[in-house]
Design an enzyme around this catalytic site. Structure first.
Site, PDB file in Angstrom:
ATOM      1  N   ARG A 271      -6.223   7.418   3.067  1.00 56.97           N
ATOM      2  CA  ARG A 271      -7.615   7.368   2.655  1.00 56.97           C
ATOM      3  C   ARG A 271      -8.529   7.112   3.842  1.00 56.97           C
ATOM      4  O   ARG A 271      -9.410   6.274   3.797  1.00 56.97           O
ATOM      5  CB  ARG A 271      -7.771   6.243   1.642  1.00 56.97           C
ATOM      6  CG  ARG A 271      -8.665   6.659   0.494  1.00 56.97           C
ATOM      7  CD  ARG A 271      -8.646   5.674  -0.614  1.00 56.97           C
ATOM      8  NE  ARG A 271      -9.476   6.174  -1.682  1.00 56.97           N
ATOM      9  CZ  ARG A 271      -9.146   6.142  -2.960  1.00 56.97           C
ATOM     10  NH1 ARG A 271      -8.022   5.637  -3.339  1.00 56.97           N
ATOM     11  NH2 ARG A 271      -9.968   6.607  -3.873  1.00 56.97           N
ATOM     12  N   CYS A 272      -8.250   7.829   4.896  1.00 64.68           N
ATOM     13  CA  CYS A 272      -9.066   7.618   6.076  1.00 64.68           C
ATOM     14  C   CYS A 272      -9.247   8.932   6.778  1.00 64.68           C
ATOM     15  O   CYS A 272      -8.294   9.590   7.135  1.00 64.68           O
ATOM     16  CB  CYS A 272      -8.378   6.674   7.031  1.00 64.68           C
ATOM     17  SG  CYS A 272      -9.103   6.753   8.643  1.00 64.68           S
TER      18      CYS A 272
ATOM     19  N   GLU B 181     -12.945   8.320   0.488  1.00 64.06           N
ATOM     20  CA  GLU B 181     -12.417   7.368   1.458  1.00 64.06           C
ATOM     21  C   GLU B 181     -13.311   6.169   1.679  1.00 64.06           C
ATOM     22  O   GLU B 181     -12.864   5.138   2.167  1.00 64.06           O
ATOM     23  CB  GLU B 181     -12.266   8.067   2.797  1.00 64.06           C
ATOM     24  CG  GLU B 181     -11.307   9.187   2.722  1.00 64.06           C
ATOM     25  CD  GLU B 181     -11.104   9.793   4.067  1.00 64.06           C
ATOM     26  OE1 GLU B 181     -10.124  10.481   4.233  1.00 64.06           O
ATOM     27  OE2 GLU B 181     -11.928   9.560   4.960  1.00 64.06           O
TER      28      GLU B 181
ATOM     29  N   GLN C 258      -0.815  18.639   0.680  1.00 58.84           N
ATOM     30  CA  GLN C 258      -2.270  18.473   0.615  1.00 58.84           C
ATOM     31  C   GLN C 258      -2.989  19.664   1.248  1.00 58.84           C
ATOM     32  O   GLN C 258      -4.208  19.771   1.148  1.00 58.84           O
ATOM     33  CB  GLN C 258      -2.692  17.170   1.304  1.00 58.84           C
ATOM     34  CG  GLN C 258      -2.271  15.932   0.538  1.00 58.84           C
ATOM     35  CD  GLN C 258      -2.762  14.635   1.147  1.00 58.84           C
ATOM     36  OE1 GLN C 258      -1.960  13.734   1.376  1.00 58.84           O
ATOM     37  NE2 GLN C 258      -4.052  14.506   1.398  1.00 58.84           N
TER      38      GLN C 258
END
Ligand code: CDP
Length: 808
Positions: free
Chosen positions: A386-387, A762, A239
């Site tokens: 997703r945070c 998110e 990522q």
């Protein structure tokens, strides 16, 4: 010259900001033409596989590789001893700790990497893994962080001095050998004073369980060391490819220009692919040793057992208010289980991420947060899913505290939120724990949400249902889940956000071709978010060329400008801003070219959709296509040929998206099965680039929120065995479990972002988890429930009903 096309048609033709343009990447994904790490097949490539520890805590007495090496097709078996001379048996983590690449004397979690087998194909490697004989001596296992802080068992012997003293960690003093850090924000004394003297105080203890993002594609890498030209190429599920390149250079000593890191298509990241894993290092070492490419791709169990988990936060809160419901103070303490190594992917100065956004969307005058990080015999990682750096935990905490306070006050929780919202006119708003919220209009969003679902009607229906249940006419109770969340996304700025010392800016480089098409490269990397579609839209509006004519490239460090990657919804706030700024540089040069071609002064032309026009004379213009051609073919005095620009964007602040969610649920108290009747999600992510992509992001994030709230969990037994390492046990929702989502929006632009956009990826997860959880808990509120821990699977819901005497 007269233009045949209307201005509206010209705007529509750009497919720029606000257009629900179809995702350009889907043409290849839907036809099986994606190019993922496991699709990479190089001549002579070997395959690596790990011997992993069956024990959560054990000393390694010996490793015998003879039988494995004797298997035909096996090229090498690497252990820590082989990596030690290279200084690669341990590696630095993103949190300032270090982590074993291969077990060095002991193992600290089940599934830890012990040896790396390299063989001619994956099956031979797997067979050879079975032949490696490891003699373990079992040690006492600690999976409970509270027990860990009391125990005499030292997990990380490498972090205790010979005289028994405990050296400081990366984030200051440690109070026990198994303690990692204490991190504090706010004013504890002042907060305690307010709470001690308050009219109303509510308390709650909650566990945000350990879970895992479980991307469809697991982690993997292919390393290829070209010994002739000295260049290492590394393809991987990264990522943050540039950060991987820098780390690989620092660790290996290979100069950075001789390392090319490529993130090809990535099948979902969600934070799971931010960290550096032993597999990456081992594939590099194996390629250097064998001189041929080496691939490592983990399987599902390996992914769930050993790569970055999420959450595992034990949170204890106190919230105080006046009798009328005005919140006066908030106290939060967290015991954070980080597993065997502190490998949380947080910006360096924030060991507990942005947990200090835990005052949420409310104007709370005084607050305190203390976080203690603790080692246990569990996999390392944290933060993923997703945070943006513990915001999910923070929002869950405050949204549960609000519900518990509403019970204490005997007040409607929607009204309690309204009373305490930060007001529109208070922005930019500095919260008690230090963050400066850029913009918001919470009450408008809240009112819109409550009206859309007929909140009053729902409450009346719920009250009737309670009576019907008490009369024995139904066995189903009804819950109304509310959540109002404020996100914090877009890390930087560089002044306070870095990863391993690298400032968190991002970048975009644009090259306009003579015929008026373009390529733009960014420092981010899409893992399914649709950057190739949406970033082209930002540029289309900025530079007046159709999005269809703009190729977006990311993920190849040989071509893309340096950037800090994609996680924590930072792409739009940071790289999206860089794209807009680079676009503006293109426009500035284009203005000079247009003025020259139109034979007027620079200031006498103005930009209009896809062209520069002479002010007041709309029929005299040059389109951006004409300008691009001229940039390469016309000698313009004082101007270099060409039309290119680059922007490295250091955001002045983060962006603060927000949203209002409502979930309506019916729960059968005898089976514990919840049925989601309705889910309404209003999101405000500032300026909307592509409403369709946003909706897709929200559907995905809500589904992952449903998973976490209603059953998904990485559970351990007392021996440190992972009980949920397959998709038989680990809840991954399918279309069967997922409700229809109703999406809605308001638009409150970010005042500091060049196009006013905030992140969105998110938000649905951050706001969704408390909403689903609150729905379950609200169903049981009339029967005496205050707080029950997630995940609310059928069994736990049944237990909640049982504990409340509803089966009597
Ligand atoms: O960093 P990441 O891409 O995961 O998250 P993001 O910046 O929130 O963007 C997710 C997707 O939604 C991207 O394709 C964005 O360009 C798009 N988006 C949008 O269309 N409008 C916004 N205001 C925010 C994001």
């Amino acid at each position: 010259m007269k233009d045949e096309i209307s201005r509206e048609e010209r705007v529509a033709g750009l497919k720029g900001l606000g257009c629900s343009r179809k995702r350009v990447e889907d043409a290849r994904f839907t036809q099986g033409k994606g190019n993922y790490v496991d699709d990479i097949k190089l001549p002579g490539m070997l395959h690596g596989d790990f011997v992993r520890s069956p024990y959560a805590h054990a000393r390694i007495k010996s490793i015998n590789i003879d039988a494995a090496m004797a298997l035909p097709g096996v090229t090498a078996v690497l252990t820590a001893k082989d990596l030690e001379p290279l200084g690669l048996h341990w590696m630095p983590t993103l949190a300032g700790d270090k982590q074993m690449v291969l077990a060095d004397g002991k193992v600290l979690f089940q599934g830890q990497e012990v040896a790396f087998v390299v063989a001619s194909d994956r099956y031979v490697a797997a067979d050879a893994v079975e032949l490696v004989e490891v003699d373990y001596e079992e040690l006492e296992v600690i999976v409970d962080p509270f027990k860990s802080l009391q125990s005499d068992v030292v997990l990380r012997e490498d972090l205790v001095a010979d005289d028994g003293s405990i050296p400081n960690g990366a984030h200051g003093p440690r109070k026990h050998p198994n303690h990692i850090f204490t991190w504090e924000a706010g004013e504890e004394e002042a907060t305690n004073q307010v709470i001690d003297n308050a009219a109303v105080v509510a308390e709650a203890e909650m566990y945000y369980h350990r879970t895992h993002p479980c991307p469809l594609e697991t982690c993997g890498s292919v390393a290829s060391m070209d010994k002739v030209n000295g260049k290492l190429t590394l393809w991987g599920t990264f990522q943050a490819p540039h950060v991987v390149r820098t780390v690989a250079s620092l660790l290996s000593g290979i100069e950075e220009h001789n390392i090319r890191v490529v993130s090809p298509d990535i099948g979902g990241g969600f934070g799971n692919k931010v960290g550096v894993y032993p597999g990456y290092i081992c594939s590099i070492v194996a390629s250097i040793v064998t001189g041929v490419p080496v691939k490592w791709v983990e399987d599902r169990m390996e992914n769930l057992m050993s790569t970055a988990f999420a959450r595992d936060y034990w949170m204890k809160g106190k919230i105080s208010a006046t009798k009328e419901g005005k919140i006066t103070g908030l106290h939060c303490h967290v015991t954070a289980d980080h597993g065997a190594f502190d490998a949380c992917a947080d910006p360096t100065k924030f060991p507990a991420g942005f947990m200090n956004i835990c005052t949420g969307s409310y104007d709370i005058p005084v607050a305190y947060l203390g976080v203690d990080g603790v080692y246990t015999n569990k996999a390392p990682g944290g933060v993923s899913y997703r945070c943006s750096f513990r915001v999910t935990e923070a929002v869950y905490f405050i949204e549960r505290m609000i519900e518990v306070l509403a019970i204490e006050l005997n007040m409607d929780p929607a009204e309690l939120r309204s009373i305490n919202f930060i007001k529109k006119e208070q922005f930019p708003y500095t919260a008690a724990l230090g963050w400066e919220y850029d913009s918001g209009d919470y009450q408008t969003a809240w009112d819109k949400a409550l009206k859309a679902v007929d909140y009053k009607g729902l409450r009346a229906e719920q009250a009737e249902r309670v009576e019907a249940f008490k009369r024995g006419e139904t066995r189903k109770v009804m819950g109304i889940g509310l959540s109002f969340f404020t996100e914090i996304v877009g890390a930087g700025p560089v002044k306070n956000c870095d990863i391993l010392g690298m400032g968190m800016f991002d970048s975009c480089e644009i090259r306009i071709h003579p015929t008026g098409s373009a390529v733009a490269r960014l420092g981010t990397i899409s893992q399914g978010q649709g950057h190739a579609t949406t970033f082209a839209q930002i540029l289309a509006t900025e530079i007046g060329l159709s999005a269809e004519s703009i190729t977006i490239e990311e993920g190849d460090t040989d071509t893309a400008p340096y950037g800090l990657g994609t996680y924590g919804s930072r792409s739009t706030p940071v790289a999206g801003a860089a794209a807009a700024m680079a676009g503006r540089k293109i426009r500035a040069k284009a203005q000079m070219i247009a003025a020259y071609l139109l034979e007027v002064h620079d200031n006498d032309v103005e930009f209009d959709v896809d062209r520069f026009v002479v002010k007041g004379v709309p029929e005299r213009f040059k389109t951006m296509k004409e300008i691009a051609y001229a940039a390469y073919n016309q000698a313009i005095p004082g101007l270099e040929p060409g039309l290119e620009a680059v922007s490295y964007y250091d955001p002045p602040n983060m962006t603060y998206p927000f949203g209002a969610y409502v979930c309506v649920m019916d729960i059968d108290v005898d089976t514990g099965v919840p049925e989601i009747r309705r889910f309404y999600a209003l999101d405000d992510c500032g300026t909307r680039i592509n409403p369709m992509v946003i909706e897709g992001q929200i559907h995905g994030g809500l589904t992952e929120a449903l998973a976490v709230a209603l059953g998904q969990e990485i559970a351990y037994d007392d021996m440190g065995n992972v009980k949920t390492a397959t998709l038989m046990d680990f809840f991954l929702p399918t279309a069967w479990e997922v409700p229809n989502y109703e999406t809605d929006f308001t638009v409150t632009p970010s005042p500091h972002h060049p196009i006013g956009a905030k992140g969105v990826g998110e938000s649905p997860h951050v706001g969704g988890v408390p909403c689903f959880s609150n729905a379950v808990q609200d169903a049981f509120r009339p029967f005496g429930n205050r707080h029950t821990n997630m995940p609310h699977d059928h069994w736990r819901i049944w237990q909640t009903a049982n504990n409340l005497g509803m089966h009597d």
